[in-house]
Design an enzyme around this catalytic site. Structure first.
Site, PDB file in Angstrom:
ATOM      1  N   SER A 180       0.844  -1.188   0.000  1.00 13.37           N
ATOM      2  CA  SER A 180       0.000   0.000   0.000  1.00 13.37           C
ATOM      3  C   SER A 180       0.886   1.248   0.000  1.00 13.37           C
ATOM      4  O   SER A 180       1.696   1.426  -0.898  1.00 13.37           O
ATOM      5  CB  SER A 180      -0.966  -0.041   1.199  1.00 13.37           C
ATOM      6  OG  SER A 180      -1.955   0.958   1.084  1.00 13.37           O
TER       7      SER A 180
ATOM      8  N   GLU B 285      -2.126  -2.886  -7.813  1.00 16.65           N
ATOM      9  CA  GLU B 285      -3.378  -3.147  -7.093  1.00 16.65           C
ATOM     10  C   GLU B 285      -3.868  -1.825  -6.525  1.00 16.65           C
ATOM     11  O   GLU B 285      -3.140  -0.838  -6.487  1.00 16.65           O
ATOM     12  CB  GLU B 285      -3.149  -4.170  -5.980  1.00 16.65           C
ATOM     13  CG  GLU B 285      -2.137  -3.755  -4.915  1.00 16.65           C
ATOM     14  CD  GLU B 285      -2.697  -2.842  -3.839  1.00 16.65           C
ATOM     15  OE1 GLU B 285      -3.896  -2.975  -3.506  1.00 16.65           O
ATOM     16  OE2 GLU B 285      -1.944  -1.987  -3.337  1.00 16.65           O
TER      17      GLU B 285
ATOM     18  N   HIS C  56      -5.086  -5.216  -1.476  1.00 16.79           N
ATOM     19  CA  HIS C  56      -5.816  -4.951  -0.242  1.00 16.79           C
ATOM     20  C   HIS C  56      -6.872  -6.024  -0.007  1.00 16.79           C
ATOM     21  O   HIS C  56      -7.480  -6.533  -0.948  1.00 16.79           O
ATOM     22  CB  HIS C  56      -6.482  -3.581  -0.306  1.00 16.79           C
ATOM     23  CG  HIS C  56      -5.521  -2.447  -0.095  1.00 16.79           C
ATOM     24  ND1 HIS C  56      -4.619  -2.047  -1.068  1.00 16.79           N
ATOM     25  CD2 HIS C  56      -5.311  -1.639   0.964  1.00 16.79           C
ATOM     26  CE1 HIS C  56      -3.912  -1.037  -0.599  1.00 16.79           C
ATOM     27  NE2 HIS C  56      -4.311  -0.767   0.629  1.00 16.79           N
TER      28      HIS C  56
END
Length: 301
Positions: A113, A203, A273
């Site tokens: 992330s 992602e 995630h």
């Protein structure tokens, strides 16, 4: 395209240090459960005393988070750095930051992330990190995903990942995994790695299709996508269109913005995630088979 140094495999008894380089820690139960997973494998996990601090939405002021990272990186007894969570903030501490690679043995850096910025910056310094669960998400991973992470950092091989092949053949290159939003904000900065010949793995989470469109269009206009050899797409969690507003679907946006690049693409791979978030080596040599929909790690070099 560049090869990277892989840190020496971890072993039980090694010291790992926990840092909060990005957002303030909020999920304390999940955090403690994940720390216990590492400790149950025999690792000594040292949690920073200021782990519960916050400065607005950040875990602490930039200089304090930068100091926390530096302490862990420069500690000769520390073998790995576990990031507590993502959020936002890692790019702020990378201003005027240099990875010290002369006086310390390369160590593992693990996260995803917002940690994308740290992982890509470390890749620029020639060291491979791991795009893998942070300490607020590891406890929610399925057993196979947890084992995959430990297999990699402890020196064991990883099985291939299966997704949906878009066609376009087979390509080999160095893997550069990350979060699309964070990576997009590295464009036109010194933190963006050389993308020539890499396989980009992306992602994201809670981004409406028009926002995904906007980011991928920026990648197209920047010329960055013209340099890569292939694309591996993970999960795009909670990226549905807003209710009662005309929209393309996420799938339509991805196909529209990427399918005409004439490179191998595989989607729906199990990383990103929410669970599962399969560990991916940053800079690992991989083969992407867009006909069969398979991502295979080729080497540990």
């Amino acid at each position: 395209m560049k090869s990277t140094i892989l840190p020496e495999p971890l072993k039980p008894g090694d010291l790992l240090r926990v840092i909060t380089p990005s957002g303030a820690l909020r999920e304390f139960k999940a955090f403690k459960q994940s720390v216990e997973i590492w400790r149950s494998r025999g690792y000594r996990v040292e949690v920073a005393n200021d782990i519960q601090h916050n400065w607005g939405y950040l875990a602490d002021k930039d200089e304090n988070r930068r100091h926390q990272l530096a302490q862990a990186w420069e500690d000769p007894d520390c073998r790995g750095i576990l990031c507590a969570r993502g959020g936002f903030g890692s790019t702020r501490i990378l201003e005027n930051w240099t990875w010290e690679t002369n006086s310390s043995t390369p160590k593992w850096l693990i996260g995803f992330s917002d940690i994308t910025a740290l992982l890509w910056s470390l890749y620029n310094a020639g060291i491979s990190g791991v795009h893998a669960p942070v300490l607020t998400t590891l406890a929610d991973e399925p057993d196979w995903s947890v084992e995959r992470l430990f297999n990699w950092v402890e020196g064991r091989p990883l099985p291939p990942l299966k997704g949906c092949g878009w066609g376009g053949g087979v390509v080999t290159g160095f893997l550069l995994p990350g979060n699309l939003t964070v990576a997009t904000h590295l464009l036109a900065t010194p933190l963006l790695p050389n993308l020539d010949g890499v396989i980009l793995a992306l992602e994201d989470v809670t981004e409406a299709p028009y926002r995904i469109d906007r980011m991928l269009t920026q990648w197209r206009l920047s010329g960055a996508l013209a340099k890569i050899k292939g694309i591996a797409l993970g999960s795009f969690t909670r990226c549905e269109p807003p209710a009662n507003i005309p929209s393309f679907s996420l799938e339509e946006v991805l196909r529209d913005r990427l399918a005409d690049l004439s490179i191998p693409i595989v989607s729906d791979l199990p990383f990103g995630h929410d669970s599962p978030n399969a560990a991916l080596p940053v800079g690992g040599l991989v083969t992407l088979d867009a006909d069969q929909g398979i991502l295979t790690l080729m080497s540990k070099e």
